[in-house]
Design a protein around this motif. Structure first.
Motif, PDB file in Angstrom:
ATOM      1  N   UNK A   1      25.919 -24.743  78.153  1.00 24.73           N
ATOM      2  CA  UNK A   1      27.352 -24.954  78.358  1.00 24.73           C
ATOM      3  C   UNK A   1      28.061 -25.311  77.063  1.00 24.73           C
ATOM      4  N   UNK A   2      27.459 -26.173  76.241  1.00 26.11           N
ATOM      5  CA  UNK A   2      28.132 -26.693  75.052  1.00 26.11           C
ATOM      6  C   UNK A   2      27.886 -25.849  73.800  1.00 26.11           C
ATOM      7  N   UNK A   3      26.669 -25.283  73.662  1.00 25.04           N
ATOM      8  CA  UNK A   3      26.307 -24.585  72.429  1.00 25.04           C
ATOM      9  C   UNK A   3      26.127 -23.081  72.615  1.00 25.04           C
ATOM     10  N   UNK A   4      26.070 -22.632  73.869  1.00 21.80           N
ATOM     11  CA  UNK A   4      25.932 -21.200  74.106  1.00 21.80           C
ATOM     12  C   UNK A   4      24.521 -20.673  73.941  1.00 21.80           C
ATOM     13  N   UNK A   5      23.534 -21.559  73.856  1.00 20.14           N
ATOM     14  CA  UNK A   5      22.147 -21.141  73.722  1.00 20.14           C
ATOM     15  C   UNK A   5      21.240 -22.234  74.271  1.00 20.14           C
ATOM     16  N   UNK A   6      19.992 -21.863  74.560  1.00 13.82           N
ATOM     17  CA  UNK A   6      19.052 -22.815  75.136  1.00 13.82           C
ATOM     18  C   UNK A   6      18.404 -23.655  74.041  1.00 13.82           C
ATOM     19  N   UNK A   7      17.817 -24.818  74.401  1.00 10.39           N
ATOM     20  CA  UNK A   7      17.089 -25.605  73.401  1.00 10.39           C
ATOM     21  C   UNK A   7      15.982 -24.804  72.723  1.00 10.39           C
ATOM     22  N   UNK A   8      15.246 -23.995  73.498  1.00  8.03           N
ATOM     23  CA  UNK A   8      14.157 -23.203  72.916  1.00  8.03           C
ATOM     24  C   UNK A   8      14.688 -22.208  71.893  1.00  8.03           C
ATOM     25  N   UNK A   9      15.829 -21.581  72.203  1.00 13.79           N
ATOM     26  CA  UNK A   9      16.426 -20.632  71.256  1.00 13.79           C
ATOM     27  C   UNK A   9      16.868 -21.329  69.986  1.00 13.79           C
ATOM     28  N   UNK A  10      17.472 -22.506  70.113  1.00 13.97           N
ATOM     29  CA  UNK A  10      17.949 -23.227  68.940  1.00 13.97           C
ATOM     30  C   UNK A  10      16.777 -23.692  68.077  1.00 13.97           C
ATOM     31  N   UNK A  11      15.711 -24.179  68.717  1.00 14.39           N
ATOM     32  CA  UNK A  11      14.539 -24.615  67.962  1.00 14.39           C
ATOM     33  C   UNK A  11      13.907 -23.428  67.234  1.00 14.39           C
ATOM     34  N   UNK A  12      13.873 -22.277  67.883  1.00 14.50           N
ATOM     35  CA  UNK A  12      13.308 -21.086  67.249  1.00 14.50           C
ATOM     36  C   UNK A  12      14.147 -20.681  66.039  1.00 14.50           C
ATOM     37  N   UNK A  13      15.481 -20.715  66.168  1.00 10.28           N
ATOM     38  CA  UNK A  13      16.358 -20.370  65.044  1.00 10.28           C
ATOM     39  C   UNK A  13      16.153 -21.327  63.892  1.00 10.28           C
ATOM     40  N   UNK A  14      15.979 -22.616  64.201  1.00 12.07           N
ATOM     41  CA  UNK A  14      15.820 -23.622  63.154  1.00 12.07           C
ATOM     42  C   UNK A  14      14.517 -23.435  62.398  1.00 12.07           C
ATOM     43  N   UNK A  15      13.483 -23.000  63.080  1.00 11.43           N
ATOM     44  CA  UNK A  15      12.181 -22.831  62.450  1.00 11.43           C
ATOM     45  C   UNK A  15      12.142 -21.638  61.493  1.00 11.43           C
ATOM     46  N   UNK A  16      12.855 -20.569  61.878  1.00 10.88           N
ATOM     47  CA  UNK A  16      12.679 -19.331  61.131  1.00 10.88           C
ATOM     48  C   UNK A  16      13.896 -18.893  60.355  1.00 10.88           C
ATOM     49  N   UNK A  17      14.943 -19.738  60.311  1.00 13.03           N
ATOM     50  CA  UNK A  17      16.128 -19.398  59.508  1.00 13.03           C
ATOM     51  C   UNK A  17      15.836 -19.647  58.051  1.00 13.03           C
TER      52      UNK A  17
ATOM     53  N   UNK B   1      25.049 -19.144  67.248  1.00 17.49           N
ATOM     54  CA  UNK B   1      24.432 -17.973  67.850  1.00 17.49           C
ATOM     55  C   UNK B   1      24.198 -16.853  66.837  1.00 17.49           C
ATOM     56  N   UNK B   2      24.473 -17.141  65.555  1.00 22.25           N
ATOM     57  CA  UNK B   2      24.307 -16.154  64.479  1.00 22.25           C
ATOM     58  C   UNK B   2      25.044 -14.864  64.811  1.00 22.25           C
ATOM     59  N   UNK B   3      26.237 -15.015  65.346  1.00 23.17           N
ATOM     60  CA  UNK B   3      27.029 -13.860  65.749  1.00 23.17           C
ATOM     61  C   UNK B   3      27.930 -13.400  64.603  1.00 23.17           C
ATOM     62  N   UNK B   4      27.809 -12.128  64.223  1.00 18.49           N
ATOM     63  CA  UNK B   4      28.702 -11.586  63.201  1.00 18.49           C
ATOM     64  C   UNK B   4      29.969 -11.040  63.842  1.00 18.49           C
TER      65      UNK B   4
END
Length: 273
Positions: free
Chosen positions: A257-273, A133-136
């Motif tokens: 439930x398992x990762x704390x974020x939606x598939x769309x959010x994770x895909x977006x993070x992967x694209x722009x990280x 979740x890129x949480x600091x």
């Protein structure tokens, strides 16, 4: 990679998931994505590792003898300072790495892996969720210190017996699950593959991995979904069916439930990280 259903065709690959890293006080904490790797180094600092997924490959740890390895899911590992490490895997698996960077050595002079420790598992999964979740925010120093104590301090536990779920049997299970992941898979089928009764299999699997067969199957579905999100432009609906979820909504709920974020959010993070 070829999907098993005509509904789930792959498209050209996207950028892979990034290494997620945070530095907190004297600690560097990294979440390495599940992908192929090959590395060779001499450890200048002691390192703590935690395998979220089962993975296979070749390694030589503190030795010139290269041999096959199987990392069990939820397996804790330790590499002491000065240890010569060679490790490679054609697929890898998601992995947490924790290193102390202030020059203070972690105790311990013996490398190990596949240690099952319930407190270490809880800590590693908490850190994983925060990194995804890129949480600091979070008690990172306390988490890292507590994990190091599970490895090196008086709280460290000896490796739990694996019972009848050996590395070879874990490999057979992974191959069986991967081949049928786009459809229903049952605990009786997994137990039957190994020639074990359902009850004995469930107990032995929990003893060997720290998780139930059902929880492990869900994690495999999530790992496949994340790989397809990372390596293809297939739609989320296509990916959901390819990984054995009933629908995109079912997959999204499981991600939350398992990762704390939606598939769309994770895909977006992967694209722009």
């Amino acid at each position: 990679m070829t999907l098993m259903s005509h509904r789930n065709r792959l498209h050209p690959p996207l950028q892979s998931e990034p290494v997620r890293r945070i530095e907190a006080g004297p600690w560097a904490i990294e979440l390495l994505p599940g992908c192929a790797y090959a590395t060779r180094y001499v450890a200048t600092q002691a390192g703590i590792g935690f395998a979220f997924d089962s993975q296979r490959g070749l390694h030589a740890i503190g030795s010139d003898r290269v041999q096959p390895f199987v990392a069990m899911p939820n397996g804790l590992a330790f590499v002491p300072v000065g240890c010569d490490v060679l490790s490679e895997s054609p697929r890898g698996g998601e992995y947490l790495r924790v290193i102390r960077t202030d020059g203070i050595a972690l105790e311990g002079d013996r490398a190990f892996n596949n240690r099952i420790d319930q407190q270490a598992t809880a800590l590693a999964w908490r850190m994983r969720a925060a990194l995804l979740q890129a949480s600091v925010e979070g008690d990172w120093e306390a988490w890292a210190l507590a994990l190091s104590e599970r490895v090196t301090g008086s709280e460290a536990e000896s490796t739990a017996p694996h019972g009848s779920i050996t590395g070879n049997r874990m490999r057979l299970l992974d191959e069986f699950i991967d081949a049928g992941l786009d459809g229903p898979l049952s605990v009786p089928a997994m137990a039957g593959l190994l020639g074990l009764s359902e009850g004995y299999f469930m107990r032995a699997f929990k003893n060997a991995t720290g998780k139930s067969p059902h929880a492990y199957l869900i994690d495999r579905r999530l790992a496949r979904a994340r790989a397809l999100m990372r390596d293809s432009t297939a739609t989320l609906t296509e990916i959901a069916y390819a990984c054995g979820f009933n629908s995109q909504a079912h997959m999204a709920t499981t991600f939350k439930q398992r990762l704390g974020m939606s598939p769309a959010q994770l895909r977006q993070c992967s694209r722009f990280s």
